[in-house]
Design a protein around this motif. Structure first.
Motif, mmCIF file in Angstrom:
data_model
loop_
_atom_site.group_PDB
_atom_site.id
_atom_site.type_symbol
_atom_site.label_atom_id
_atom_site.label_comp_id
_atom_site.label_asym_id
_atom_site.label_seq_id
_atom_site.Cartn_x
_atom_site.Cartn_y
_atom_site.Cartn_z
ATOM 1 N N THR A 69 11.804 44.965 -12.985
ATOM 2 C CA THR A 69 10.200 45.113 -13.219
ATOM 3 C C THR A 69 9.872 45.056 -11.557
ATOM 4 O O THR A 69 10.360 44.321 -10.896
ATOM 5 C CB THR A 69 9.452 44.009 -13.899
ATOM 6 O OG1 THR A 69 9.765 42.634 -13.329
ATOM 7 C CG2 THR A 69 10.174 43.998 -15.345
ATOM 8 N N ILE A 70 8.591 45.955 -11.538
ATOM 9 C CA ILE A 70 8.046 45.895 -10.338
ATOM 10 C C ILE A 70 6.619 45.636 -10.623
ATOM 11 O O ILE A 70 5.940 46.531 -11.322
ATOM 12 C CB ILE A 70 8.149 47.304 -9.665
ATOM 13 C CG1 ILE A 70 9.677 47.552 -9.261
ATOM 14 C CG2 ILE A 70 7.341 47.430 -8.464
ATOM 15 C CD1 ILE A 70 10.261 46.625 -8.444
ATOM 16 N N ALA A 71 5.781 44.593 -10.058
ATOM 17 C CA ALA A 71 4.687 44.361 -10.332
ATOM 18 C C ALA A 71 4.234 44.088 -11.922
ATOM 19 O O ALA A 71 3.472 44.812 -12.226
ATOM 20 C CB ALA A 71 3.532 45.319 -9.656
ATOM 21 N N GLY A 72 5.348 43.630 -12.610
ATOM 22 C CA GLY A 72 4.877 43.395 -14.033
ATOM 23 C C GLY A 72 5.447 44.919 -14.845
ATOM 24 O O GLY A 72 5.360 44.729 -16.187
ATOM 25 N N ARG A 73 5.814 45.956 -14.234
ATOM 26 C CA ARG A 73 6.012 47.132 -15.004
ATOM 27 C C ARG A 73 7.376 47.393 -14.865
ATOM 28 O O ARG A 73 8.211 47.123 -13.894
ATOM 29 C CB ARG A 73 5.701 48.369 -14.250
ATOM 30 C CG ARG A 73 5.562 49.668 -15.111
ATOM 31 C CD ARG A 73 4.656 50.909 -14.183
ATOM 32 N NE ARG A 73 4.939 50.701 -13.014
ATOM 33 C CZ ARG A 73 6.066 51.699 -12.280
ATOM 34 N NH1 ARG A 73 6.715 52.273 -13.322
ATOM 35 N NH2 ARG A 73 6.236 51.572 -11.077
ATOM 36 N N GLU A 74 8.132 47.557 -16.205
ATOM 37 C CA GLU A 74 9.442 47.668 -16.368
ATOM 38 C C GLU A 74 9.826 49.284 -15.751
ATOM 39 O O GLU A 74 9.275 50.219 -16.229
ATOM 40 C CB GLU A 74 9.925 47.521 -17.760
ATOM 41 C CG GLU A 74 11.538 47.495 -17.855
ATOM 42 C CD GLU A 74 11.781 46.670 -19.209
ATOM 43 O OE1 GLU A 74 13.179 47.309 -19.757
ATOM 44 O OE2 GLU A 74 11.065 46.122 -19.811
ATOM 45 N N LEU A 75 10.818 49.141 -15.053
ATOM 46 C CA LEU A 75 11.460 50.329 -14.533
ATOM 47 C C LEU A 75 12.490 51.004 -15.455
ATOM 48 O O LEU A 75 13.314 50.200 -15.794
ATOM 49 C CB LEU A 75 12.105 50.351 -13.139
ATOM 50 C CG LEU A 75 11.277 50.109 -12.037
ATOM 51 C CD1 LEU A 75 12.012 49.767 -10.823
ATOM 52 C CD2 LEU A 75 10.173 51.169 -11.486
ATOM 53 N N PRO A 76 12.478 52.288 -15.595
ATOM 54 C CA PRO A 76 13.471 53.088 -16.238
ATOM 55 C C PRO A 76 14.888 52.918 -15.762
ATOM 56 O O PRO A 76 15.066 53.213 -14.586
ATOM 57 C CB PRO A 76 13.232 54.425 -16.627
ATOM 58 C CG PRO A 76 12.226 54.689 -15.339
ATOM 59 C CD PRO A 76 11.613 53.624 -15.008
ATOM 60 N N TYR A 77 16.007 52.850 -16.639
ATOM 61 C CA TYR A 77 17.465 52.857 -16.199
ATOM 62 C C TYR A 77 17.905 54.325 -16.105
ATOM 63 O O TYR A 77 17.465 55.164 -16.908
ATOM 64 C CB TYR A 77 18.357 52.113 -17.108
ATOM 65 C CG TYR A 77 19.672 52.220 -16.691
ATOM 66 C CD1 TYR A 77 20.212 51.422 -15.626
ATOM 67 C CD2 TYR A 77 20.736 52.966 -17.465
ATOM 68 C CE1 TYR A 77 21.843 51.334 -15.465
ATOM 69 C CE2 TYR A 77 22.004 53.240 -17.087
ATOM 70 C CZ TYR A 77 22.281 52.507 -16.022
ATOM 71 O OH TYR A 77 23.857 52.632 -15.799
ATOM 72 N N ALA A 105 0.680 49.492 3.543
ATOM 73 C CA ALA A 105 -0.106 48.213 3.980
ATOM 74 C C ALA A 105 -0.417 47.271 2.857
ATOM 75 O O ALA A 105 -0.848 46.397 2.951
ATOM 76 C CB ALA A 105 -1.582 48.881 4.289
ATOM 77 N N SER A 106 0.387 47.630 1.533
ATOM 78 C CA SER A 106 -0.013 46.735 0.579
ATOM 79 C C SER A 106 1.295 45.826 0.138
ATOM 80 O O SER A 106 1.415 44.753 -0.301
ATOM 81 C CB SER A 106 -0.183 47.548 -0.605
ATOM 82 O OG SER A 106 -1.378 48.432 -0.669
ATOM 83 N N GLY A 107 2.575 46.655 0.399
ATOM 84 C CA GLY A 107 3.662 45.626 0.221
ATOM 85 C C GLY A 107 4.031 45.935 -1.173
ATOM 86 O O GLY A 107 3.239 46.419 -2.343
ATOM 87 N N VAL A 108 5.445 45.307 -1.982
ATOM 88 C CA VAL A 108 5.699 45.474 -3.275
ATOM 89 C C VAL A 108 6.510 44.376 -3.638
ATOM 90 O O VAL A 108 7.166 43.745 -2.916
ATOM 91 C CB VAL A 108 6.748 46.914 -3.507
ATOM 92 C CG1 VAL A 108 7.327 46.856 -4.757
ATOM 93 C CG2 VAL A 108 6.161 47.969 -2.927
ATOM 94 N N GLU A 109 6.306 43.856 -4.829
ATOM 95 C CA GLU A 109 7.019 42.740 -5.387
ATOM 96 C C GLU A 109 7.537 43.158 -6.325
ATOM 97 O O GLU A 109 7.169 43.726 -7.684
ATOM 98 C CB GLU A 109 6.346 41.620 -5.660
ATOM 99 C CG GLU A 109 7.002 40.179 -6.227
ATOM 100 C CD GLU A 109 6.172 38.882 -6.285
ATOM 101 O OE1 GLU A 109 6.442 38.395 -7.298
ATOM 102 O OE2 GLU A 109 5.265 38.631 -5.337
#
Length: 109
Positions: A69-77, A105-109
């Protein structure tokens, strides 16, 4: 837990001597079965610093993750490399996460 500061400059001039450079903090930590990776915002400025850029993160792991997940959103495989999503590279025993261009300027988690 680990942290690294990525240094960047234009790679051509001596503008870094006058403050023409940027740092981006990359960190990771493990909480239980979760691995959390953060790409912080770029700090600083230089001629040619992109405002947006795609990211590819590689993480050594003995088995594929259940989900990413990125920022609470699940990424597809995906079984093959893709501009957005994740895959497991069994030959190199690592997860590969590809993200479309994001705001530096925002970054990613």
């Amino acid at each position: 837990r680990g942290e690294y500061r990525l240094y960047e400059d234009d790679g051509e001039s001596q503008a870094y001597l006058r403050g023409g450079y940027a740092f981006t903090t990359l960190s990771q930590e493990t909480k239980g079965a979760r691995r959390i990776v953060r790409v912080g915002p770029s700090e600083g400025c230089f001629e040619g610093l992109p405002s947006h850029r795609p990211l590819e993160l590689r993480a050594v792991c003995s088995v594929p993750p259940e989900r990413v997940t990125i920022a609470g959103r699940e990424l597809p495989y995906h079984h093959r490399p893709s501009p957005s999503g994740w895959r497991f590279d069994g030959e190199r025993i690592m997860g590969v996460i590809s993200l479309p261009a994001s705001d530096t300027a925002s970054g990613v988690e």
